[in-house]
Every structure is written in structure tokens, then in C-alpha cells.
Design a protein around this motif. Structure first.
Motif, PDB file in Angstrom:
ATOM      1  N   LEU A  87       0.932  -1.203   0.136  1.00  0.00           N
ATOM      2  CA  LEU A  87      -0.051  -0.009  -0.091  1.00  0.00           C
ATOM      3  C   LEU A  87       0.940   1.270   0.004  1.00  0.00           C
ATOM      4  O   LEU A  87       0.278   2.297  -0.671  1.00  0.00           O
ATOM      5  CB  LEU A  87      -0.837  -0.061   1.291  1.00  0.00           C
ATOM      6  CG  LEU A  87      -2.198  -1.025   1.283  1.00  0.00           C
ATOM      7  CD1 LEU A  87      -2.785  -1.067   2.350  1.00  0.00           C
ATOM      8  CD2 LEU A  87      -3.024  -0.945  -0.153  1.00  0.00           C
ATOM      9  N   LEU A  88       2.010   1.301   0.707  1.00  0.00           N
ATOM     10  CA  LEU A  88       2.791   2.332   0.881  1.00  0.00           C
ATOM     11  C   LEU A  88       3.769   2.585  -0.281  1.00  0.00           C
ATOM     12  O   LEU A  88       4.186   3.689  -0.580  1.00  0.00           O
ATOM     13  CB  LEU A  88       3.544   2.505   2.237  1.00  0.00           C
ATOM     14  CG  LEU A  88       2.426   2.426   3.323  1.00  0.00           C
ATOM     15  CD1 LEU A  88       3.304   2.534   4.783  1.00  0.00           C
ATOM     16  CD2 LEU A  88       1.689   3.751   3.460  1.00  0.00           C
ATOM     17  N   LEU A  89       4.185   1.428  -0.720  1.00  0.00           N
ATOM     18  CA  LEU A  89       5.529   1.717  -1.608  1.00  0.00           C
ATOM     19  C   LEU A  89       5.331   1.419  -3.221  1.00  0.00           C
ATOM     20  O   LEU A  89       5.930   1.714  -3.931  1.00  0.00           O
ATOM     21  CB  LEU A  89       6.500   0.815  -1.280  1.00  0.00           C
ATOM     22  CG  LEU A  89       7.271   1.000   0.185  1.00  0.00           C
ATOM     23  CD1 LEU A  89       8.275   0.254   0.513  1.00  0.00           C
ATOM     24  CD2 LEU A  89       7.839   2.299   0.234  1.00  0.00           C
ATOM     25  N   HIS A  90       3.803   1.046  -3.410  1.00  0.00           N
ATOM     26  CA  HIS A  90       3.530   0.847  -4.785  1.00  0.00           C
ATOM     27  C   HIS A  90       2.389   1.378  -5.233  1.00  0.00           C
ATOM     28  O   HIS A  90       1.343   1.567  -4.377  1.00  0.00           O
ATOM     29  CB  HIS A  90       3.534  -0.845  -5.003  1.00  0.00           C
ATOM     30  CG  HIS A  90       4.634  -1.750  -4.595  1.00  0.00           C
ATOM     31  ND1 HIS A  90       5.701  -1.299  -5.388  1.00  0.00           N
ATOM     32  CD2 HIS A  90       5.046  -2.446  -3.986  1.00  0.00           C
ATOM     33  CE1 HIS A  90       6.844  -2.119  -4.950  1.00  0.00           C
ATOM     34  NE2 HIS A  90       6.208  -2.744  -3.845  1.00  0.00           N
ATOM     35  N   THR A  95       1.926  -3.043 -12.070  1.00  0.00           N
ATOM     36  CA  THR A  95       2.503  -4.401 -11.923  1.00  0.00           C
ATOM     37  C   THR A  95       3.211  -4.921 -10.650  1.00  0.00           C
ATOM     38  O   THR A  95       2.961  -6.014 -10.105  1.00  0.00           O
ATOM     39  CB  THR A  95       3.567  -4.530 -13.044  1.00  0.00           C
ATOM     40  OG1 THR A  95       3.051  -3.951 -14.300  1.00  0.00           O
ATOM     41  CG2 THR A  95       4.068  -5.908 -13.181  1.00  0.00           C
ATOM     42  N   SER A  96       3.916  -3.849  -9.838  1.00  0.00           N
ATOM     43  CA  SER A  96       4.469  -4.386  -8.460  1.00  0.00           C
ATOM     44  C   SER A  96       3.410  -4.805  -7.675  1.00  0.00           C
ATOM     45  O   SER A  96       3.433  -5.638  -6.698  1.00  0.00           O
ATOM     46  CB  SER A  96       5.242  -3.355  -8.171  1.00  0.00           C
ATOM     47  OG  SER A  96       6.443  -3.140  -8.854  1.00  0.00           O
ATOM     48  N   PHE A  97       2.382  -3.639  -7.720  1.00  0.00           N
ATOM     49  CA  PHE A  97       1.199  -3.844  -6.730  1.00  0.00           C
ATOM     50  C   PHE A  97       0.389  -5.093  -6.877  1.00  0.00           C
ATOM     51  O   PHE A  97       0.376  -5.840  -5.849  1.00  0.00           O
ATOM     52  CB  PHE A  97       0.138  -2.763  -6.755  1.00  0.00           C
ATOM     53  CG  PHE A  97      -1.112  -2.687  -5.772  1.00  0.00           C
ATOM     54  CD1 PHE A  97      -0.981  -1.835  -4.737  1.00  0.00           C
ATOM     55  CD2 PHE A  97      -2.156  -3.523  -6.144  1.00  0.00           C
ATOM     56  CE1 PHE A  97      -1.922  -1.565  -3.864  1.00  0.00           C
ATOM     57  CE2 PHE A  97      -3.087  -3.291  -5.170  1.00  0.00           C
ATOM     58  CZ  PHE A  97      -3.040  -2.225  -4.034  1.00  0.00           C
ATOM     59  N   GLU A  98       0.227  -5.639  -8.091  1.00  0.00           N
ATOM     60  CA  GLU A  98      -0.478  -6.796  -8.516  1.00  0.00           C
ATOM     61  C   GLU A  98       0.356  -7.913  -8.052  1.00  0.00           C
ATOM     62  O   GLU A  98      -0.116  -9.162  -7.657  1.00  0.00           O
ATOM     63  CB  GLU A  98      -0.795  -6.824  -9.811  1.00  0.00           C
ATOM     64  CG  GLU A  98      -2.004  -5.777 -10.226  1.00  0.00           C
ATOM     65  CD  GLU A  98      -2.346  -5.678 -11.645  1.00  0.00           C
ATOM     66  OE1 GLU A  98      -1.511  -6.047 -12.580  1.00  0.00           O
ATOM     67  OE2 GLU A  98      -3.328  -4.972 -12.142  1.00  0.00           O
ATOM     68  N   GLY A 102      -0.382 -11.471  -5.536  1.00  0.00           N
ATOM     69  CA  GLY A 102       0.159 -12.637  -5.963  1.00  0.00           C
ATOM     70  C   GLY A 102       0.877 -13.255  -4.646  1.00  0.00           C
ATOM     71  O   GLY A 102       0.326 -14.376  -4.353  1.00  0.00           O
ATOM     72  N   ILE A 103       1.776 -12.620  -4.255  1.00  0.00           N
ATOM     73  CA  ILE A 103       2.650 -13.237  -3.429  1.00  0.00           C
ATOM     74  C   ILE A 103       2.153 -13.527  -2.103  1.00  0.00           C
ATOM     75  O   ILE A 103       1.983 -14.322  -1.302  1.00  0.00           O
ATOM     76  CB  ILE A 103       3.953 -12.387  -3.171  1.00  0.00           C
ATOM     77  CG1 ILE A 103       4.785 -12.146  -4.479  1.00  0.00           C
ATOM     78  CG2 ILE A 103       4.834 -12.696  -1.978  1.00  0.00           C
ATOM     79  CD1 ILE A 103       5.770 -11.280  -4.526  1.00  0.00           C
TER      80      ILE A 103
END
Length: 131
Positions: A87-90, A95-98, A102-103
Motif C-alpha cells: 500500500l505504501l510503496l507501490h 505491476t508491482s502492486f499486483e 499474488g505473493i
């Protein structure tokens, strides 16, 4: 078939999800200033403390996942760690958020179902996963 379903596949899942945390921990350890700059650009405070905490969660969490010891606890802690990171860094739905979503899905599965039969945890090694 059971050895594949309850042994090999959970082991592969643990190893694959660990890759992202191992590489991220290495990045934090060897590219400290770049991480500080990135977190500064996101207007974060207490950056050195947060980076040390992230390094510990990522390295010890990945180790627990790889060897299958304390997997449920490690996966739970790592899942909770991923919430503020995502929430804070992406940027929302980047793409990084998604990828992080998944992780988090994989970590939640490991927290619920455990490491499978190929693990150092005797309790989980002898348990069978039931739907």
C-alpha cells in the motif's frame, strides 16, 4: 500422486515464493542507499529502522519457507508485512502492486496449509493436507 500433491508441489511453491524475498533482502543489504532514496521519495519516516525490520522479515522469513520450519508463522508474518509494503510503496494496481497481491495469496496458502511433507517441521511433515 500424494507425494506430488503433499510433498513436491508445496516444496516448489515455498522455494519459488522465497526467491522474491531472498533477492529483495540482498538488495536491501547491498543497495542500502538506493532503498533509502526510494523510501524518501515516498515520504516515509524512520527509514533505517524500517529497512532493518524489512531485511529481517525478508531474510528470516525466506529461510523459514525454504527449510519448512515455522512456515505457518513465517508466512503469516510475511503476509502482514506485505500489506503496508504494497500500500505504501507501490502505485495502486501497478505491476508491482499486483505482483505483491499474488505473493500474498501464496503466503496465505502456506499459512493455512503449511509447508507440506518435505519440511523440517515434524508436525507439518506428518500431517496431510485435506480440502
Amino acid at each position: 500422486m500424494n507425494i506430488l500433491k503433499f510433498g513436491v508441489l508445496p516444496l516448489i511453491a515455498r522455494l519459488l515464493v522465497s526467491v522474491i524475498f531472498v533477492t529483495s533482502a540482498i538488495s536491501k543489504a547491498f543497495s542500502w542507499e538506493a532503498n533509502v532514496d526510494f523510501m524518501t521519495s515516498r515520504h516515509m519516516r524512520m527509514i533505517p529502522i524500517l529497512l532493518v525490520a524489512a531485511l529481517l522479515v525478508e531474510s528470516f522469513g525466506a529461510l523459514c519457507l525454504i527449510v519448512g520450519f515455522g512456515t505457518r508463522i513465517a508466512a503469516s508474518v510475511m503476509f502482514l508485512y506485505m500489506i503496508p509494503v504494497t500500500l505504501l510503496l507501490h502505485d495502486f494496481m501497478s505491476t508491482s502492486f499486483e505482483k505483491n497481491l499474488g505473493i500474498m495469496g501464496c503466503l496465505s496458502m502456506l499459512a493455512v496449509y503449511g509447508p507440506g511433507k518435505f519440511s523440517l517441521s515434524p508436525r507439518d511433515r506428518n500431517a496431510s493436507i485435506t480440502p
